[in-house]
Write an enzyme that holds these catalytic residues in place. Structure first.
Site, PDB file in Angstrom:
ATOM      1  N   GLY A   1       0.845  -1.204   0.000  1.00  0.00           N
ATOM      2  CA  GLY A   1       0.000   0.000   0.000  1.00  0.00           C
ATOM      3  C   GLY A   1       0.875   1.246   0.000  1.00  0.00           C
ATOM      4  O   GLY A   1       0.698   2.156  -0.820  1.00  0.00           O
ATOM      5  N   HIS A   2       1.841   1.291   0.922  1.00  0.00           N
ATOM      6  CA  HIS A   2       2.761   2.431   0.960  1.00  0.00           C
ATOM      7  C   HIS A   2       3.547   2.533  -0.355  1.00  0.00           C
ATOM      8  O   HIS A   2       3.735   3.623  -0.899  1.00  0.00           O
ATOM      9  CB  HIS A   2       3.783   2.268   2.098  1.00  0.00           C
ATOM     10  CG  HIS A   2       3.188   2.223   3.478  1.00  0.00           C
ATOM     11  ND1 HIS A   2       3.193   1.080   4.249  1.00  0.00           N
ATOM     12  CD2 HIS A   2       2.601   3.178   4.229  1.00  0.00           C
ATOM     13  CE1 HIS A   2       2.626   1.330   5.415  1.00  0.00           C
ATOM     14  NE2 HIS A   2       2.261   2.595   5.436  1.00  0.00           N
TER      15      HIS A   2
ATOM     16  N   GLN B   1      -0.663  11.215  17.556  1.00  0.00           N
ATOM     17  CA  GLN B   1      -1.898  10.716  16.943  1.00  0.00           C
ATOM     18  C   GLN B   1      -2.382   9.396  17.539  1.00  0.00           C
ATOM     19  O   GLN B   1      -3.402   8.863  17.127  1.00  0.00           O
ATOM     20  CB  GLN B   1      -1.764  10.623  15.426  1.00  0.00           C
ATOM     21  CG  GLN B   1      -0.922   9.464  14.920  1.00  0.00           C
ATOM     22  CD  GLN B   1      -0.753   9.547  13.413  1.00  0.00           C
ATOM     23  OE1 GLN B   1      -0.093  10.449  12.902  1.00  0.00           O
ATOM     24  NE2 GLN B   1      -1.374   8.618  12.687  1.00  0.00           N
TER      25      GLN B   1
ATOM     26  N   ARG C   1      -0.773  -2.775  10.760  1.00  0.00           N
ATOM     27  CA  ARG C   1      -1.274  -3.467  11.959  1.00  0.00           C
ATOM     28  C   ARG C   1      -1.653  -4.926  11.683  1.00  0.00           C
ATOM     29  O   ARG C   1      -1.860  -5.682  12.627  1.00  0.00           O
ATOM     30  CB  ARG C   1      -2.483  -2.723  12.529  1.00  0.00           C
ATOM     31  CG  ARG C   1      -2.124  -1.375  13.147  1.00  0.00           C
ATOM     32  CD  ARG C   1      -3.325  -0.749  13.829  1.00  0.00           C
ATOM     33  NE  ARG C   1      -2.946   0.383  14.635  1.00  0.00           N
ATOM     34  CZ  ARG C   1      -2.840   1.642  14.189  1.00  0.00           C
ATOM     35  NH1 ARG C   1      -3.107   1.909  12.928  1.00  0.00           N
ATOM     36  NH2 ARG C   1      -2.489   2.620  14.999  1.00  0.00           N
TER      37      ARG C   1
HETATM   38  P1  AMP Z   1       0.564   4.840   7.747  1.00  0.00           P
HETATM   39  O1  AMP Z   1       1.982   4.394   7.680  1.00  0.00           O
HETATM   40  O2  AMP Z   1      -0.389   3.793   8.197  1.00  0.00           O
HETATM   41  O3  AMP Z   1       0.395   6.166   8.455  1.00  0.00           O
HETATM   42  O4  AMP Z   1       0.146   5.124   6.235  1.00  0.00           O
HETATM   43  C1  AMP Z   1       0.888   5.997   5.428  1.00  0.00           C
HETATM   44  C2  AMP Z   1       0.103   6.246   4.162  1.00  0.00           C
HETATM   45  O5  AMP Z   1      -0.101   5.010   3.480  1.00  0.00           O
HETATM   46  C3  AMP Z   1      -1.289   6.846   4.437  1.00  0.00           C
HETATM   47  O6  AMP Z   1      -1.580   7.823   3.468  1.00  0.00           O
HETATM   48  C4  AMP Z   1      -2.194   5.646   4.292  1.00  0.00           C
HETATM   49  O7  AMP Z   1      -3.503   5.959   3.932  1.00  0.00           O
HETATM   50  C5  AMP Z   1      -1.485   4.881   3.178  1.00  0.00           C
HETATM   51  N1  AMP Z   1      -1.886   3.473   3.176  1.00  0.00           N
HETATM   52  C6  AMP Z   1      -1.910   2.633   4.242  1.00  0.00           C
HETATM   53  N2  AMP Z   1      -2.404   1.436   3.873  1.00  0.00           N
HETATM   54  C7  AMP Z   1      -2.711   1.528   2.555  1.00  0.00           C
HETATM   55  C8  AMP Z   1      -3.270   0.626   1.597  1.00  0.00           C
HETATM   56  N3  AMP Z   1      -3.631  -0.609   1.922  1.00  0.00           N
HETATM   57  N4  AMP Z   1      -3.445   1.068   0.336  1.00  0.00           N
HETATM   58  C9  AMP Z   1      -3.103   2.342  -0.015  1.00  0.00           C
HETATM   59  N5  AMP Z   1      -2.575   3.234   0.840  1.00  0.00           N
HETATM   60  C10 AMP Z   1      -2.383   2.844   2.110  1.00  0.00           C
END
Ligand code: AMP
Length: 276
Positions: A36-37, A61, A187
């Site tokens: 995703g990232h 947060q 997670r």
């Molecule tokens: P985080 O590390 O969880 O704060 O996420 C960093 C970025 O990655 C944020 O913009 C999230 O929305 C995005 N993100 C997390 N999981 C996904 C996913 N499965 N698909 C697309 N973007 C994601």
């Protein structure tokens, strides 16, 4: 890939890029990177000359200290993934690089902070806006890439940018999912084998709403019923809102989004699907 830990060094490196008329794409993350990232990095590389990713587990947060403590931090693996993805700069600050000890400023997010994640996680979006403002001030990106996975977060960031008239374009990117539909999340590694199997039901429930919503007024009940079939899942909310405002659906609603939050075991997961 250059790894930078201080804002002052970042400013020097990015000024050099701007001097070459290079556009800056930014992907803020909390690490424990997954596909995703990496999809956000890919988008940034497509649209910008230089891609910078930040990894910072933002303490403000987290409204649950245990969640912050157990948040995964596999930094060596993350660095390898970013190198492989062709990221140009990794910004990796310590907490004291980003925060003074007496910080308490807030932004008025109005209605956005009173519903869904705002209601379930008091203070969460204040923490998100604090860190995103600081990161945007440090990076001054032309474009910043966020996942639709955190649907309300994208709206909150857009509101931050609007209120401070920041010259950055916010680009929301599609949710990347596992084969069974589970939205990828840092997670997910906390899930046991049984919980991981159960978690597949979250996207199935959203899909059910997506398929039936227009023709069947009981689609949300049916989807909630589906989640209740598994005792490992405890639903927090499953609802359909106006996709542009997160207000309840009404006659002027142009497009709708189904959003859900649930605990699978002790792990809290969120997901959403656009319905149109
Ligand atoms: P985080 O590390 O969880 O704060 O996420 C960093 C970025 O990655 C944020 O913009 C999230 O929305 C995005 N993100 C997390 N999981 C996904 C996913 N499965 N698909 C697309 N973007 C994601």
């Amino acid at each position: 890939m250059e790894i930078i830990r201080h804002k002052s060094e970042l400013e020097i490196a990015l000024n050099i890029e701007r001097g070459k008329n290079h556009s800056i794409g930014f992907v803020p993350t909390m690490g424990a990177l997954h596909l995703g990232h990496l999809s956000l990095i890919e988008q940034s590389k497509k649209y910008c000359s230089v891609t910078i990713c930040s990894i910072f587990v933002n303490p403000t947060q987290f409204n649950d200290p245990k969640d912050l403590e157990r948040y995964p931090r596999p930094i060596e693996k993350d660095i390898a993934l970013l190198e492989h993805a062709g990221c140009d700069i990794l910004f990796l600050p310590e907490v004291n690089e980003m925060y003074t000890t007496d910080e308490s400023w807030k932004i008025n997010l109005g209605y956005l902070e009173t519903v869904l994640e705002g209601a379930q996680r008091p203070g969460h979006f204040q923490g998100v806006t604090q860190i995103v403002k600081k990161l945007f001030d440090a990076v001054k990106p032309d474009k910043a890439f966020f996942g639709q996975k955190d649907y309300q977060q994208v709206m909150v960031v857009k509101e931050l940018v609007r209120q401070y008239a920041m010259p950055v374009q916010i680009i929301a990117c599609p949710i990347v999912r596992e084969r069974d539909g589970l939205a990828m999340s840092s997670r997910n590694i906390h899930l046991s084998i049984e919980e991981r199997k159960a978690a597949g039901l979250l996207s199935k429930a959203l899909q059910l709403v997506q398929e039936r919503y227009k023709k069947d007024s009981s689609s949300i009940e049916a989807a909630s019923g589906l989640l209740k079939t598994n005792p490992l899942i405890q639903m927090e909310y499953l609802t359909v809102c106006d996709a542009d405002t997160l207000q309840p659906i009404n006659q002027s609603t142009q497009s709708a989004v189904a959003l859900l939050a649930a605990r699978v075991g002790v792990t809290r997961l969120i997901d959403n699907m656009l319905l149109d």
